[in-house]
Design a protein around this motif. Structure first.
Motif, short mmCIF file in Angstrom:
data_model
loop_
_atom_site.label_atom_id
_atom_site.label_comp_id
_atom_site.label_asym_id
_atom_site.label_seq_id
_atom_site.Cartn_x
_atom_site.Cartn_y
_atom_site.Cartn_z
N PRO A 195 36.19 41.49 7.80
CA PRO A 195 35.64 42.34 8.87
C PRO A 195 35.25 43.74 8.38
O PRO A 195 34.30 44.32 8.87
CB PRO A 195 36.79 42.41 9.88
CG PRO A 195 37.55 41.14 9.68
CD PRO A 195 37.48 40.89 8.20
N ALA A 196 35.98 44.26 7.36
CA ALA A 196 35.61 45.60 6.85
C ALA A 196 34.23 45.58 6.20
O ALA A 196 33.52 46.59 6.20
CB ALA A 196 36.66 46.09 5.84
N LEU A 197 33.83 44.42 5.67
CA LEU A 197 32.53 44.32 5.03
C LEU A 197 31.38 44.41 6.04
O LEU A 197 30.21 44.50 5.65
CB LEU A 197 32.43 43.02 4.22
CG LEU A 197 33.21 42.99 2.91
CD1 LEU A 197 33.14 41.61 2.28
CD2 LEU A 197 32.66 44.03 1.94
N ILE A 198 31.72 44.38 7.32
CA ILE A 198 30.68 44.57 8.34
C ILE A 198 30.03 45.95 8.17
O ILE A 198 28.84 46.11 8.41
CB ILE A 198 31.27 44.36 9.75
CG1 ILE A 198 31.46 42.86 10.00
CG2 ILE A 198 30.37 44.97 10.83
CD1 ILE A 198 32.10 42.52 11.32
N LEU A 199 30.79 46.91 7.70
CA LEU A 199 30.23 48.26 7.52
C LEU A 199 29.15 48.26 6.44
O LEU A 199 28.02 48.69 6.70
CB LEU A 199 31.34 49.28 7.23
CG LEU A 199 30.91 50.74 7.23
CD1 LEU A 199 30.39 51.17 8.59
CD2 LEU A 199 32.07 51.65 6.83
N PRO A 200 29.43 47.77 5.22
CA PRO A 200 28.32 47.70 4.25
C PRO A 200 27.21 46.74 4.66
O PRO A 200 26.07 46.93 4.27
CB PRO A 200 28.99 47.25 2.95
CG PRO A 200 30.36 46.82 3.30
CD PRO A 200 30.73 47.46 4.59
#
Lengths: 263, 271
Positions: A195-200
């Protein structure tokens, strides 16, 4: 309540009432939910008041005042707060996990679940409420900037917010719980990093929207990355299994034999 | 505590205090699970098939009937695998689609209607709840993911349109518009412009073949059931993979930095 089965007869006698449950303290979770709820409701009301009023044209001074200012405040504020929390978790880590008692370990598992309660709650707001709210904006207004009033809330407030709690959960587990310090938990890494990779992934999204005049179809392949990365949330099921396995061992360790066996 | 509870505790070798902690943990897991199911189901459906669910005039008999079940069964299958394999609870699909439906109504009211003033009649959502109940029912009856995939997933696709028909039938009454036949749903779409969705995108159904005695909808529903079978199997395995409680060995440096024991762990070691 004590239980005895002497001579095959079940004796159920009232026993001393268990002490107050100190393993889990709901207070910090309630405070966390309250603060998050206040922030999300505040952002929604801000949108209601200023999105259509001052957010339609990114070249106007009003847009600069009401929306770019919000963007400039929220990013350093949220990531700054996150940095403080992460630093605190690291600096106060347990340096001798091999020596912790079962009670302490069990309590830390409860605390880890408390972190998950905040993490999933914060993820819900982007995945559901503000995520689909973004569609209402794009179906109404043709974008002239990546920093729309909708994006400034959903991507640059809500996403950093759940990253703070996701990384916090990961750091709490790896610095305080033996099983997570002695090996990488594959599902926990998936549930936090995915889910953190949604930012990049926003880079892909905005790159596409910047150079292609796509119709505002929400199911456009340009948006599929968000769904794919959202699926990694399924891995939290694996983390909960890791937690349940160890907690059931600890609960048995913490059950005195005389309280469950026939006398 | 009654006798039954006492016997359960005895066989589980748990003291009353430990049982109380265990029960507290159950409640916490329910909360975490509900947020998780809700959010992951939502983000999956929103960006793969959202448009067909947003608008009443997108609820056509060609793509809506095919795409919406194919996408929603993904997380239904994933969570069904997790709930069934970890807890033996046949509620994964129903929980997934029920929480999704709750979320959808909140957003339709607060965002579509509340912020952008879309009429609710334009943004009424569909439901996959009946399909999800059927999927869980087949799992609990068969106790087999293989049979659930074959029968349950086919039913999932087939039931989608009939279970929505009562709610949307009124929107598909024919009306005359500028000398042409349109539906009430089309009229709502014509009257309420969406600047992000040009008209030509919604011109569909170019085909001329009208099979099954003119009931073309069943062709779509049947095809949907077929695709749902594959979608179900793929996401059952993804759900199964996701709930693998695997730890991977790390170096002693990592362990000592994080306060671990410093002894190397075997790859794949479980807690």
């Amino acid at each position: 309540m004590s239980v005895t089965t002497t001579a095959g007869k079940l004796d159920v006698r009232p026993a001393a009432r268990p002490k107050a449950n100190k393993m889990f303290n709901f207070g910090p979770v309630a405070i966390g939910w309250g603060v998050l709820l206040a922030i999300y409701v505040g952002l929604r009301l801000y949108q209601q008041a200023f999105a259509f009023e001052y957010g339609l044209d990114s070249t106007t001074p009003e847009f600069e005042t009401y929306w770019v200012t919000l963007f400039n405040i929220e990013i350093p504020l949220i990531f700054g707060t996150g940095f403080v929390i992460w630093t605190y978790l690291w600096m106060t880590r347990d340096r001798n996990l091999a020596a912790i008692k079962p009670e302490v370990e069990l309590k830390r598992y409860f605390n880890l679940v408390a972190w998950f309660m905040l993490y999933t709650f914060s993820f819900l707001w982007i995945a559901s409420f503000f995520g689909e709210g973004d569609a209402t904006w794009h179906q109404t207004v043709i974008r002239d900037t990546a920093l729309t009033p909708s994006h400034i809330v959903v991507f640059y407030a809500c996403v950093p917010m759940y990253i703070v709690f996701g990384v916090g959960s990961l750091l709490y587990a790896t610095t305080r719980i033996p099983a997570f310090a002695n090996g990488y938990s594959v599902p926990l890494l998936m549930a936090v990093v995915g889910p953190a990779l949604i930012l990049p992934n926003l880079g892909y999204n905005e790159w596409g929207h910047a150079f292609w005049m796509t119709e505002e179809i929400f199911s456009h392949p340009l948006h599929w990355g968000f769904s794919f990365l959202g699926w990694t949330g399924l891995a939290l099921g694996g983390v909960l299994l890791q937690v349940v396995i160890r907690m059931s061992q600890l609960l048995k360790q913490l059950s005195p034999v005389e309280s469950v066996r026939a006398k | 505590m009654n006798k039954n509870d006492a016997l359960i505790l005895q066989s589980a070798e748990l003291s009353p205090q430990a049982a109380q902690w265990s029960r507290t943990f159950d409640y916490l897991i329910i909360v975490v699970g509900a947020f998780l199911v809700w959010s992951v189901t939502y983000i999956s459906q929103l960006l793969l098939a959202g448009d067909w669910d947003f608008f009443i005039d997108w609820k056509d008999r060609q793509y809506w009937v095919l795409i919406t079940p194919t996408v929603t069964i993904m997380m239904a299958a994933g969570f069904q695998a997790i709930f069934w394999k970890l807890f033996r609870l046949p509620i994964g699909a129903t929980a997934s689609l029920l929480l999704f439906l709750v979320g959808v109504w909140i957003v339709r009211y607060h965002s579509w209607y509340g912020m952008a003033y879309f009429p609710l009649s334009l943004v009424i959502p569909g439901t996959c709840l009946m399909s999800a109940i059927a999927l869980d029912a087949i799992l609990v009856l068969s106790r087999s993911w293989l049979i659930t995939g074959m029968i349950g997933a086919t039913l999932y696709g087939l039931l989608f349109y009939p279970s929505n028909w009562v709610a949307i039938a009124g929107y598909f009454q024919p009306v005359e518009h500028m000398g042409s036949m349109a539906s009430v749903a089309d009229m709502i779409g014509y009257i309420y412009p969406r600047s992000g969705t040009p008209e030509y995108i919604r011109i569909i159904e170019r085909g001329t073949l009208r099979t099954f005695a003119d009931h073309a909808i069943w062709v779509s529903a049947f095809f949907s059931g077929f695709v749902c079978v594959f979608s179900y199997y793929i996401f059952w395995f993804i759900g199964s993979f996701a709930c693998n409680p695997k730890f991977v060995a790390v170096g002693t440096r990592f362990k000592s930095a994080f306060g671990g024991s410093g002894k190397p762990a075997a790859a794949g070691e479980s807690a």
